[in-house]
Design a protein around this motif. Structure first.
Motif, PDB file in Angstrom:
ATOM      1  N   PRO A 297       0.801  -1.240   0.000  1.00 29.73           N
ATOM      2  CA  PRO A 297       0.000   0.000   0.000  1.00 29.73           C
ATOM      3  C   PRO A 297       0.826   1.280   0.000  1.00 29.73           C
ATOM      4  CG  PRO A 297       0.122  -0.864   2.218  1.00 29.73           C
ATOM      5  CD  PRO A 297       0.852  -1.850   1.352  1.00 29.73           C
TER       6      PRO A 297
ATOM      7  N   PHE B  80      -8.365  -1.389  -7.627  1.00 23.80           N
ATOM      8  CA  PHE B  80      -7.462  -0.906  -6.575  1.00 23.80           C
ATOM      9  C   PHE B  80      -6.622   0.220  -7.153  1.00 23.80           C
ATOM     10  CE2 PHE B  80      -3.801  -0.703  -3.797  1.00 23.80           C
ATOM     11  CZ  PHE B  80      -4.359  -0.882  -2.534  1.00 23.80           C
TER      12      PHE B  80
ATOM     13  N   TYR C  24     -11.003   0.210  -3.843  1.00 23.16           N
ATOM     14  CA  TYR C  24     -10.127   0.248  -2.684  1.00 23.16           C
ATOM     15  C   TYR C  24      -8.851   0.987  -3.068  1.00 23.16           C
ATOM     16  CZ  TYR C  24     -13.255  -3.473  -1.166  1.00 23.16           C
ATOM     17  OH  TYR C  24     -14.364  -4.198  -0.839  1.00 23.16           O
TER      18      TYR C  24
ATOM     19  N   SER D  33      -4.673   2.442  -1.562  1.00 22.33           N
ATOM     20  CA  SER D  33      -3.579   2.278  -0.604  1.00 22.33           C
ATOM     21  C   SER D  33      -3.951   2.854   0.758  1.00 22.33           C
ATOM     22  CB  SER D  33      -2.323   2.975  -1.131  1.00 22.33           C
ATOM     23  OG  SER D  33      -1.877   2.389  -2.326  1.00 22.33           O
TER      24      SER D  33
ATOM     25  N   VAL E  15      -5.817   0.433   2.968  1.00 23.05           N
ATOM     26  CA  VAL E  15      -4.979  -0.615   3.555  1.00 23.05           C
ATOM     27  C   VAL E  15      -4.185  -0.063   4.732  1.00 23.05           C
ATOM     28  CG1 VAL E  15      -3.205  -2.334   3.071  1.00 23.05           C
ATOM     29  CG2 VAL E  15      -4.851  -1.719   1.298  1.00 23.05           C
TER      30      VAL E  15
ATOM     31  N   SER F 239      -3.285  -3.096   7.566  1.00 18.28           N
ATOM     32  CA  SER F 239      -2.867  -4.311   6.861  1.00 18.28           C
ATOM     33  C   SER F 239      -1.521  -4.092   6.186  1.00 18.28           C
ATOM     34  CB  SER F 239      -3.900  -4.709   5.804  1.00 18.28           C
ATOM     35  OG  SER F 239      -5.156  -4.967   6.415  1.00 18.28           O
TER      36      SER F 239
ATOM     37  N   PHE G  79      -2.728  -5.335   0.314  1.00 19.38           N
ATOM     38  CA  PHE G  79      -4.068  -5.634  -0.167  1.00 19.38           C
ATOM     39  C   PHE G  79      -3.992  -6.966  -0.905  1.00 19.38           C
ATOM     40  CE2 PHE G  79      -7.607  -5.354  -3.194  1.00 19.38           C
ATOM     41  CZ  PHE G  79      -8.636  -4.993  -2.340  1.00 19.38           C
TER      42      PHE G  79
ATOM     43  N   THR H 225     -11.184 -10.487  -1.807  1.00 18.26           N
ATOM     44  CA  THR H 225     -10.109  -9.648  -1.254  1.00 18.26           C
ATOM     45  C   THR H 225     -10.061  -9.840   0.253  1.00 18.26           C
ATOM     46  OG1 THR H 225     -11.417  -7.681  -0.761  1.00 18.26           O
ATOM     47  CG2 THR H 225     -10.672  -7.951  -3.045  1.00 18.26           C
TER      48      THR H 225
ATOM     49  N   GLY I 180      -9.935  -7.358   2.173  1.00 20.14           N
ATOM     50  CA  GLY I 180     -10.477  -6.145   2.761  1.00 20.14           C
ATOM     51  C   GLY I 180     -11.872  -6.351   3.316  1.00 20.14           C
TER      52      GLY I 180
END
Length: 591
Positions: free
Chosen positions: A50, A297, A321, A323, A326, A331, A334, A345, A347
């Motif tokens: 990320p 992403f 989603y 960076s 994340v 996290s 990702f 995912t 997420g």
């Protein structure tokens, strides 16, 4: 975004610490699980680190690993070599090689299971750390397109391209000499996956464990010859496992029609890593609709995506989603899983996330787990509040009437407080954002806000009194000259009329507030107001005649004052006889 600023224009959102990355090994893929060859699973996992405005992506299938880009390096040109000048906008001091290395180690990547490294194109936010990764993990095959600065037609897009490219090439050549790595810079579907010795031509289609890898947009350097930006030759990587697909688009853009060609070639994909970190010139709408990804992403900030791109993703139904998601979630990466069950995912971003709109201004968009949320009413932002009206986008540059008050949502989508200029008029809003009317104290001056909230300037009659507000809206106190008359305003701002004592002198103002000068009859007596408006006391010479005014300003007339006599019109008598007394030329009686 213009190609002249198309590579790296923003700072990093945040970097992962080595400790957090080591922790990720237990969460994602324990080393012990990779110690023995795994049975074919017909699945793959993609890990996107990320970083903002960098790509560093690890792919794993059945214990085999490949990497697509590796982010910035701490190394950069210092100008000592004429081939590598220090240019403006070259990224310095944002290397992530230690974080990338730590993550790869935590995932169990070794020289025995690292099948390939792909450097999509010669920009440092993608291949800056390529040399360190190649040296540390020894990939069996290394891919990157042919490049030389002479191919770039826009001198503002050279940055440190040649420097990072030459470092990758040098590391690849060392890998060839040290352990027989394949270094591939041209592609032919009839060529072997591992080229014969001395050849740099390889097949763009190969497997990683049970996953199919297809390198796309492979003919950029040869087909174009020259180009405005190295993004034009960016490779893309398609990953297929269990019938699910992902496309990692590097910085592919549509300046040379690459996305138009890929749209029909790729067709639908389940996951898309947005091109060029979401910047303009990439992610054309027709291309997105052709790919219609379930998940997308962005290795960048939401605010850099143009509004039409955001709307298109919403219409397609893509889960978005970034960076920032994340990093905010704590996290290490990702994770995208491809299998016969489809694409999933790691997420679970169920806490609503508010993103600012195009280029950090305009509107806000609210997401929950990657999906836009349609809401109504106030929503808190990092710096205040914004307003949604059952729409995907919050208001911007818009009035809101709620709870009996008016509010202004400014051009950044934020509820206004304090003073704001709107449509050429000034307004004031209290701390709650409600528009103010009536008197307003700024601490230094008083202001009047009309019933529609606009700040008053010029004359206003308020509660039977007249006030004047200057061009800045501040209430006038003390003297004011409008060019034709003088006016006096007390400390409360009310315009003076009639007699006023000001700084020890008396002044007189008519019913319009204009200061009077010259002769004035008051209460049956005459007084005189000099050129400054001050009431005269004592002697006055006017038109070669002398007059005298007592302490109350009343003119002497038809009376003696000591040795002087004042005629009925107030003029001092001279060279005459009054009451039998002879008066000389100086006005005194002569005994």
């Amino acid at each position: 975004m213009d190609v002249s600023i198309s590579k790296r224009v923003m700072p990093l959102f945040g970097l992962l610490c080595a400790g957090a990355l080591m922790w990720a090994s237990a969460l994602f893929c324990p080393n012990a699980a990779l110690a023995q060859p795994a049975e074919a699973s017909d699945s793959a996992r993609i890990y996107i680190l990320p970083f903002e405005y960098m790509d560093a992506i690890l792919i794993e299938s059945d214990g085999h690993f490949g990497m697509v880009d590796s982010g910035e390096s701490s190394d950069s040109p210092d100008g000592s070599d004429s081939r590598y000048p220090v240019r403006s906008d070259t990224t310095v001091g944002q290397g992530v090689e230690d974080q990338v290395t730590a993550f790869m180690q935590s995932m169990g990547v070794t020289s025995e299971n690292f099948d390939f490294y792909i450097g999509t194109h010669p920009h440092s936010d993608h291949i800056g750390a390529a040399g360190q990764i190649i040296s540390a993990f020894k990939p069996a095959r290394i891919y990157t397109p042919l490049y030389d600065d002479s191919m770039i037609t826009n001198p503002d897009a050279l940055w440190d391209n040649q420097y990072v490219y030459d470092l990758l090439v040098s590391a690849a050549q060392e890998a060839q000499a040290e352990y027989g790595a394949s270094f591939i810079q041209r592609f032919d579907e009839s060529a072997p996956v591992d080229p014969e010795d001395g050849s740099n031509v390889g097949n763009p289609h190969f497997t990683l464990g049970s996953a199919q890898i297809d390198i796309m947009n492979t003919n950029g350097s040869d087909a174009l010859g020259t180009f405005v930006d190295a993004n034009c030759i960016s490779l893309g990587v398609k990953v297929t496992a269990g019938g699910a697909t992902a496309f990692l688009s590097g910085d592919i853009n549509n300046l040379c029609g690459a996305e138009d060609a890929l749209a029909s070639e790729l067709g639908h994909v389940d996951f898309l890593k947005l091109g060029h970190h979401g910047f303009n010139n990439s992610n054309s709408i027709g291309y997105l609709k052709a790919l219609s990804p379930k998940f997308v992403f962005q290795t960048g900030r939401y605010s850099t995506m143009r509004e039409e791109l955001v709307r298109a993703l919403w219409e397609i139904g893509s889960r978005y989603y970034s960076s920032a998601d994340v990093v905010n979630d704590g996290s290490a990466a990702f994770e995208v899983s491809l299998s016969s069950a489809g694409v999933t995912t790691n997420g679970e971003y169920c806490i609503p996330r508010l993103y600012s709109g195009e280029w950090g201004g305009g509107t806000y968009h609210l997401y929950r787990d990657g999906v836009p949320v349609l809401v109504s009413g106030w929503v808190r932002t990092e710096s205040g509040w914004t307003w949604f009206n059952a729409d995907f986008s919050s208001y911007d540059s818009h009035w809101v009437h709620t709870g009996g008050s008016w509010y202004w949502i400014d051009e950044y989508g934020e509820m206004a407080t304090g003073w704001r200029e709107i449509g050429g008029q000034w307004y004031a809003f209290d701390e709650s954002g409600a528009m103010r009317t009536g008197w307003c104290d700024s601490g230094a001056s008083w202001y009047w806000l009309d019933s529609d909230g606009t700040m008053a300037t010029g004359w206003r009659e308020i509660d039977g009194q007249w006030y004047f507000f200057n061009n800045s809206g501040a209430m006038q106190t003390s003297w004011y000259d409008d060019g034709s008359s003088w006016y006096w305003f007390g400390s409360d701002g009310a315009m003076a009329t009639g007699w006023r004592s000001i700084a020890g002198s008396w002044y007189c103002f008519d019913s319009s507030g204009s200061m009077l000068t010259g002769w004035k009859q008051s209460a049956g007596s005459w007084c005189y107001l000099d050129g400054s408006g001050a009431m005269v006391t004592g002697w006055l010479n006017e038109n070669d005649s002398w007059y005298y005014f007592d302490d109350s300003g009343v003119m002497k007339a038809n009376c003696w004052m000591g040795d002087y006599y004042f005629l009925p019109d107030g003029a001092m008598a001279t060279n005459t006889v009054i009451d039998g007394y002879r008066i000389g030329p100086d006005g005194k009686w002569i005994p």
